[in-house]
Design a protein around this motif. Sequence first.
Motif, PDB file in Angstrom:
ATOM      1  N   VAL A 191      17.487  95.535 144.004  1.00 23.04           N
ATOM      2  CA  VAL A 191      17.298  94.429 144.943  1.00 23.04           C
ATOM      3  C   VAL A 191      17.977  93.181 144.391  1.00 23.04           C
ATOM      4  O   VAL A 191      17.826  92.865 143.210  1.00 23.04           O
ATOM      5  CB  VAL A 191      15.788  94.152 145.161  1.00 23.04           C
ATOM      6  CG1 VAL A 191      15.580  92.919 146.045  1.00 23.04           C
ATOM      7  CG2 VAL A 191      15.102  95.360 145.781  1.00 23.04           C
TER       8      VAL A 191
ATOM      9  N   CYS B  99      20.073  96.420 147.992  1.00 21.71           N
ATOM     10  CA  CYS B  99      19.332  95.757 149.055  1.00 21.71           C
ATOM     11  C   CYS B  99      19.422  94.263 148.767  1.00 21.71           C
ATOM     12  O   CYS B  99      18.841  93.777 147.798  1.00 21.71           O
ATOM     13  CB  CYS B  99      17.881  96.214 149.051  1.00 21.71           C
ATOM     14  SG  CYS B  99      16.897  95.419 150.327  1.00 21.71           S
TER      15      CYS B  99
ATOM     16  N   ILE C 150      25.274  99.046 152.106  1.00 18.09           N
ATOM     17  CA  ILE C 150      24.520  97.870 151.687  1.00 18.09           C
ATOM     18  C   ILE C 150      23.523  97.486 152.767  1.00 18.09           C
ATOM     19  O   ILE C 150      23.865  97.430 153.952  1.00 18.09           O
ATOM     20  CB  ILE C 150      25.476  96.677 151.419  1.00 18.09           C
ATOM     21  CG1 ILE C 150      26.420  97.051 150.258  1.00 18.09           C
ATOM     22  CG2 ILE C 150      24.701  95.407 151.076  1.00 18.09           C
ATOM     23  CD1 ILE C 150      27.362  95.948 149.861  1.00 18.09           C
ATOM     24  N   VAL C 151      22.282  97.256 152.349  1.00 21.65           N
ATOM     25  CA  VAL C 151      21.284  96.718 153.274  1.00 21.65           C
ATOM     26  C   VAL C 151      21.198  95.224 153.000  1.00 21.65           C
ATOM     27  O   VAL C 151      21.073  94.803 151.850  1.00 21.65           O
ATOM     28  CB  VAL C 151      19.903  97.385 153.068  1.00 21.65           C
ATOM     29  CG1 VAL C 151      18.835  96.684 153.893  1.00 21.65           C
ATOM     30  CG2 VAL C 151      19.964  98.872 153.431  1.00 21.65           C
ATOM     31  N   GLN C 152      21.315  94.426 154.043  1.00 21.47           N
ATOM     32  CA  GLN C 152      21.197  92.971 153.895  1.00 21.47           C
ATOM     33  C   GLN C 152      20.037  92.480 154.754  1.00 21.47           C
ATOM     34  O   GLN C 152      19.998  92.737 155.943  1.00 21.47           O
ATOM     35  CB  GLN C 152      22.481  92.271 154.379  1.00 21.47           C
ATOM     36  CG  GLN C 152      23.717  92.639 153.578  1.00 21.47           C
ATOM     37  CD  GLN C 152      24.931  91.786 153.952  1.00 21.47           C
ATOM     38  OE1 GLN C 152      25.067  91.362 155.096  1.00 21.47           O
ATOM     39  NE2 GLN C 152      25.811  91.560 152.983  1.00 21.47           N
TER      40      GLN C 152
ATOM     41  N   VAL D 230      14.942 100.835 143.905  1.00 18.56           N
ATOM     42  CA  VAL D 230      15.957 100.215 144.767  1.00 18.56           C
ATOM     43  C   VAL D 230      16.508  98.974 144.052  1.00 18.56           C
ATOM     44  O   VAL D 230      15.739  98.091 143.669  1.00 18.56           O
ATOM     45  CB  VAL D 230      15.336  99.772 146.115  1.00 18.56           C
ATOM     46  CG1 VAL D 230      16.374  99.081 146.996  1.00 18.56           C
ATOM     47  CG2 VAL D 230      14.713 100.966 146.832  1.00 18.56           C
TER      48      VAL D 230
ATOM     49  N   ALA E 108      20.621 103.325 149.767  1.00 17.65           N
ATOM     50  CA  ALA E 108      21.653 102.273 149.735  1.00 17.65           C
ATOM     51  C   ALA E 108      22.002 101.885 148.298  1.00 17.65           C
ATOM     52  O   ALA E 108      21.166 101.972 147.398  1.00 17.65           O
ATOM     53  CB  ALA E 108      21.151 101.039 150.488  1.00 17.65           C
TER      54      ALA E 108
ATOM     55  N   ALA F  61      16.452 100.541 152.634  1.00 13.53           N
ATOM     56  CA  ALA F  61      17.388 100.817 151.537  1.00 13.53           C
ATOM     57  C   ALA F  61      16.978 102.098 150.810  1.00 13.53           C
ATOM     58  O   ALA F  61      17.836 102.914 150.445  1.00 13.53           O
ATOM     59  CB  ALA F  61      17.435  99.636 150.566  1.00 13.53           C
TER      60      ALA F  61
END
Length: 407
Positions: free
Chosen positions: A226, A169, A4-6, A224, A166, A161
């Motif tokens: 989001v 995002c 996970i991209v945060q 992605v 990922a 991401a």
Amino acid sequence: MALIVQKYGGTSVGTIERIKHVARKIVATKQAGNDVVVVVSAMAGETNRLSGLARQVSESPDERECDVLLASGEQVSASLVSLAIKDLGQRARSFLGHQVRIETDSAYGRASIKSIDSTRILNALRSGEIVVVAGFQGVDEQGNITTLGRGGSDTSAVAMAAALGAGACEIYTDVEGVYTTDPSICPNARKLARISYEEMLELASTGAKVLQIRSVELAKKFSVPVHVRSTFADVVGTWLVEEDESMDSVMVSGVTYDKDEAKITVLKVPDRPGLAAQVFGSIAEAHIVVDMIIQNASEDGTTDLTFTVPKADYKNAIAIVQKIAPIIQAKGVTVDPDIAKVSIVGAGMRTHAGVAAKMFQILAREGINIEMISTSEIKISVVIDEKYAELAVRVLHEAFIEKQGVL
Ligand code: ASP
Ligand code: MG
């Protein structure tokens, strides 16, 4: 294990307390069994403060040096967030743009990401670390530090991401998601559960401030997923997704406004091939982005040419146009900075007729004059007098969204 991209925006890391709060959220995500890559903005107000310093030193500060300066804001928050995570007993490692190697072109202040080398990030994740990346910054081929334009951390996060493949995002911010319009103008605005990439792109391009336009372009290009959501309330936000059939039934998903443009008219331009090219060619050379353009049908062999540019570039654009006007034998130049662009956006416009007519009727009923119109397949924008912007947003939102758009 999911990756996970945060991304945490400026207000989310605006104070030490908030940085500690964010660190707890990050650690909880890690402890739930995910690999976590965090992208951070500078602490709220910091980027403005830094560019203010540059302007105190120089009237037109050198762009390369400005990027060195501005990038430092994200360096501070990346380090502080890593420290806060470590303080909670987890392992973390911060990276600046050049350490990851986020390579960009050399357009200082508005650079585009060309490639991301994910090797170091993947190694850090593999060894069990939480990765914290400074948003908004990169490095060009020659090793110069670059920045991605205001709001650029969104783009850093989506690009990261995409590069890492990922699972999601997450864009953490100070609002709960993407709204049907600005809730501060219209209390009946509601949070959207889902919005298509394309609609989001139109919303961002017509004034919604929640995401940098480029981040939405990237999300669309690389599909992605989001999720725009709140740092402070633990609730589901808005998902950006691929358009599907269920979206066709919604004519209008959002109403936006933008007061950051100004209108310029070149009067009585002779109706000859090449003149519009000359006007807009010179404006483009000055890197000024023109938004709307109208040219009327000519009656007496001349035509008025009206267009809008960002207010920030408006003085510059006038100077350019005033120089060209006599050369192309135009009769003069008039300008109006007090305009607003109000837009409605919705995937359902592809399949529904009469949306524009209804929009114009609603504005007419309020006595609001339309000065310019432009459309895309899923958007209609009008330029009106700035003082009616809020009223226009409210009546359009009421008609198209609160009453669910019966024609
Ligand atoms: N700090 C930068 C800005 O204020 C980038 C960002 O926050 O996304 O624009
Ligand atoms: Mg932002």
